[in-house]
Design an enzyme around this catalytic site. Structure first.
Site, PDB file in Angstrom:
ATOM      1  CD  GLU A  30       3.689  -7.686 -15.160  1.00 26.59           C
ATOM      2  OE1 GLU A  30       4.281  -7.535 -13.995  1.00 26.59           O
ATOM      3  OE2 GLU A  30       4.438  -7.338 -16.183  1.00 26.59           O
TER       4      GLU A  30
ATOM      5  CD1 TRP B  31      -2.275  -4.468  -4.922  1.00 25.99           C
ATOM      6  CD2 TRP B  31      -2.099  -6.078  -3.070  1.00 25.99           C
ATOM      7  NE1 TRP B  31      -2.421  -5.662  -5.387  1.00 25.99           N
ATOM      8  CE2 TRP B  31      -2.049  -6.516  -4.438  1.00 25.99           C
ATOM      9  CE3 TRP B  31      -1.602  -6.616  -2.094  1.00 25.99           C
ATOM     10  CZ2 TRP B  31      -1.840  -8.052  -4.172  1.00 25.99           C
ATOM     11  CZ3 TRP B  31      -1.464  -7.907  -1.942  1.00 25.99           C
ATOM     12  CH2 TRP B  31      -1.648  -8.652  -3.049  1.00 25.99           C
TER      13      TRP B  31
ATOM     14  CB  CYS C 212      -0.882   0.063   1.268  1.00 24.37           C
ATOM     15  SG  CYS C 212      -1.704  -1.478   1.323  1.00 24.37           S
TER      16      CYS C 212
ATOM     17  CE  LYS D 120       7.505  -0.266 -11.041  1.00 22.58           C
ATOM     18  NZ  LYS D 120       7.742  -1.171 -12.244  1.00 22.58           N
TER      19      LYS D 120
ATOM     20  NE  ARG E  84       4.610   1.900  -1.685  1.00 21.03           N
ATOM     21  CZ  ARG E  84       5.539   1.402  -1.338  1.00 21.03           C
ATOM     22  NH1 ARG E  84       6.644   1.998  -2.290  1.00 21.03           N
ATOM     23  NH2 ARG E  84       5.921   0.474  -0.702  1.00 21.03           N
TER      24      ARG E  84
ATOM     25  CG  ASN F 189       2.897  -0.915   2.975  1.00 26.31           C
ATOM     26  OD1 ASN F 189       2.323  -1.826   2.560  1.00 26.31           O
ATOM     27  ND2 ASN F 189       4.201  -0.530   2.445  1.00 26.31           N
ATOM     28  N   GLY F 190       1.669  -3.543   5.078  1.00 28.37           N
ATOM     29  CA  GLY F 190       2.381  -4.806   5.665  1.00 28.37           C
ATOM     30  C   GLY F 190       1.089  -5.553   5.930  1.00 28.37           C
TER      31      GLY F 190
ATOM     32  CG  HIS G  30       9.674 -32.175 -24.496  1.00 31.41           C
ATOM     33  ND1 HIS G  30      10.158 -33.650 -24.216  1.00 31.41           N
ATOM     34  CD2 HIS G  30      10.751 -31.491 -25.185  1.00 31.41           C
ATOM     35  CE1 HIS G  30      11.337 -33.675 -24.803  1.00 31.41           C
ATOM     36  NE2 HIS G  30      11.650 -32.581 -25.437  1.00 31.41           N
TER      37      HIS G  30
ATOM     38  CE  LYS H   9       6.984  -5.983 -17.951  1.00 27.88           C
ATOM     39  NZ  LYS H   9       7.254  -7.202 -17.340  1.00 27.88           N
TER      40      LYS H   9
ATOM     41  CD  GLU I  74      10.135  -9.022 -18.396  1.00 26.53           C
ATOM     42  OE1 GLU I  74       9.811  -7.768 -18.192  1.00 26.53           O
ATOM     43  OE2 GLU I  74       9.923  -9.889 -17.502  1.00 26.53           O
TER      44      GLU I  74
END
Length: 614
Positions: free
Chosen positions: A494, A73, A2, A609, A27, A99-100, A510, A491, A487
């Site tokens: 996401e 968040w 957060c 983030k 965040r 936050n946590g 496979h 992207k 990667e």
């Protein structure tokens, strides 16, 4: 994960809080809220984004020279207005943002309920606000002491800020495992607090970062810091290096697009000063100080999460090729929970954009306890990882606001390339001639990225238009380009919410080949220096099953261009440097697909983030 902001001073707090929350919205953006203190304690909060909070507060009393703000968040409790922060104590006199995660909140809550406390939310945070008031009233102590005693009963990670209606000249904050920075104004008695420096830089560049288990109390315009064990500490004051301009979109529609186009500069800045492009000589002090250890290393372990883990995979290839040292790349979230073999002869490299990734920090603490040398690669100056490592290198990519990492990845790969070449130089595992060739080619990369951005931008838009509605996508690469495939797939997942998977090209047979039909786009990184003929064979296998090929090819390659449905050219370079170039069109492709699908590119759903909780 957060975002926290707070203001203490002579001015009205509301404008700073709102602007700060907008800067921190990357965040977390499930809900937002503020508390303002000006004789009375006023709390406004709302499900949704900061803009929704502004609308909810419109026309209300927003006066107050003390204030705290939060963008969430969700961890405990669904994203709604009731669970939004700030949370009040039983009497409503104390407001707290957090936050946590408080791991033992259920035990604490049970005791408080037995003592008559009534809770309104499903959060762990509300428990802490009640606990502080319970201790304050029962022990007959001031607010600071009540916070200190409460935190000694807490298990978990937190950054908290507290206001009390009964103590209007006091603001208290504390951290353990979640970041918190205090901005110190030129004006006496004025302070700014935030989860990171982005909300503060507009107002002051003088800051101090709280360490774990520290409490800061601002009382009657003076700041003091102590530990939760009641030991006074002297703050370490430093100057911020980021600029306000770096936090704005600069005319781009989204931060992500801006950050993609900033990569020529961010890659150059990550190299600058670390080798001489004229003499082609290497200079990286953080390595040179550990030269004797590097000469005798038996193993390197890279720990990271997400995009940084993909960069670490490229680093593994680089270090093993040039430095000739065995490298293991570990997900920090897994590494910390098994019983890994770590010795004093190991070098552990941590990679993190934010420098606050909870799992990576925990992995480093474990490795440090076992005597390993810790090296950090991080983007945020003053963050937790650089402060706990023995040595390290900043990427100098500048602030990255878009939740999906772009320039951080290429900057990390750039630093890892320099690291690999520096290790090779120290160990003498590569000839001086070869090192000079590598430095010379590395020096051309920023310009090649700049040219590539111009040449492939339109083509990526055209391809995105064709494939914006597909449900699945497969990414294939070999060697250095296998991590690029991972990667690229990440992207797309996401920001567009299209299911995508990255695979080594040879592994397609496979399992994943079963998915290929005329509706399946397959992105193949098929550069000429990277197992070219093998990759061409993989493309033929996809074509035989009517799959659609989007190929990333070396400039001038007619062979793949003829058989691919679409191709995007990248400049020729050394095999080991192709990840920096090949990832650029994949970033743009994901971006344009997400935009065409109407997705929130900078703030994808369910993501934040900086992952500061487990």
């Amino acid at each position: 994960m957060c975002g926290i902001v707070a203001y203490y001073g002579p001015d009205q707090a509301y404008d700073f809080l709102i602007k700060g929350l907008q800067r921190l919205e990357y965040r977390g953006y499930d809900s937002a809220g503020i508390a303002l203190l000006d004789g009375e304690l006023k709390v406004y909060k709302n499900k949704g984004k900061v803009a929704d909070l502004q609308e909810a507060a419109n026309g209300k009393n927003i006066s107050g020279t003390r204030g705290i703000g939060h963008t969430r968040w969700a961890t405990h409790g669904e994203p709604n207005t009731v669970n939004a922060h700030p949370h009040l104590s039983q009497s409503g006199d104390i407001a707290l943002i957090h936050n946590g995660i408080i791991e033992n909140y259920a035990t604490l809550k049970k005791v408080l309920v037995e003592r008559g406390h009534i809770f309104k939310s499903d959060t762990d945070t509300e428990v802490l606000s009640h606990l502080i008031e319970e201790i304050k009233d029962n022990e007959q102590v001031d607010l600071l002491e009540a916070v200190r005693l409460a935190l000694n009963e807490v298990i978990g990670a937190y950054a908290i800020v507290i206001l009390s209606k009964n103590d209007p000249n006091t603001l208290i904050a504390a951290r353990n495992g979640s970041p918190l920075v205090v901005g110190i104004s030129d004006r006496k008695g004025e302070f700014y607090l935030a989860s990171d420096a982005t909300p503060i830089v507009e107002y002051t560049k003088t800051v101090t970062y709280l360490n774990d288990n520290e409490i800061v109390a601002i009382h009657n315009g003076e700041m003091t810091i102590k530990t939760i064990d009641n030991v006074k500490k002297s703050p370490f004051i430093q100057e911020l290096e980021i600029s306000l301009e770096a936090l704005e979109k600069g005319g781009y529609e989204h931060f992500m697009l801006k950050e993609i186009f900033e990569q020529p500069k961010s890659i150059y800045d990550s190299m600058r000063g670390r080798f001489d492009p004229q003499s082609l000589t290497f200079a990286m002090r953080s390595l040179e100080e550990y030269a004797s250890k590097i000469k005798n290393l038996d193993r390197i372990i890279i720990v990271a999460c997400g995009t940084s883990w993909h960069a670490g995979l490229v680093g593994e290839y680089l270090i093993e090729e040039f430095g000739r040292i065995p490298v293991e790349v570990e997900y920090a979230s897994e590494f910390r929970y098994r019983n890994p073999i770590i010795t004093e002869d190991d070098l552990v490299i941590a990679i993190s954009q934010s420098g606050e990734t909870a799992d990576t920090l925990a992995a480093l603490e474990m490795a440090k306890e076992k005597g390993a040398t810790i090296y950090g690669i991080c983007n945020v100056v003053g963050s937790s990882i650089p402060r706990m490592t023995h040595a390290g290198a900043y990427t100098h990519a500048g602030p990255e606001i878009g939740v999906a990492s772009t320039k951080a990845f290429t900057a990390q790969v750039t630093v890892l390339t320099l690291l690999a070449l520096g290790i090779a130089d120290i160990r003498g595992s590569v000839s001086r001639k070869r090192l000079r060739e590598m430095f010379a080619e590395l020096n051309t990369i920023p310009k090649k990225v700049e040219e590539l951005l111009q040449s492939c931008n339109q083509k990526c838009q055209e391809i995105a238009e064709i494939y914006k509605d597909v449900p699945n996508c497969l990414y294939l690469g070999r060697g250095y380009n296998f991590p690029v495939a991972l990667e690229g797939a990440l992207k797309l997942k996401e920001i567009s919410y299209i299911h995508a998977e990255g695979y080594p090209a040879a592994e397609m047979k496979h399992g994943p080949i079963a998915l290929i039909d005329e509706n399946m786009p397959v992105v193949v990184i098929a550069t000429k220096r990277n197992y070219y003929e093998k990759v061409v064979s993989n493309i033929q296998e996809v074509k035989a099953r009517k799959g659609k090929i989007i190929a990333i090819v070396t400039e001038g390659d007619d062979k793949v261009a003829e058989i691919a449905d679409h191709f995007i050219e990248i400049p020729d370079t050394e095999d080991c440097l192709t990840p920096i170039l090949a990832t650029i069109p994949l970033q743009l492709l994901s971006y344009y697909i997400a935009v065409l699908r109407g997705c929130n590119v900078d703030q994808p759903r369910n993501l934040a983030k900086s992952v500061t909780v487990e």
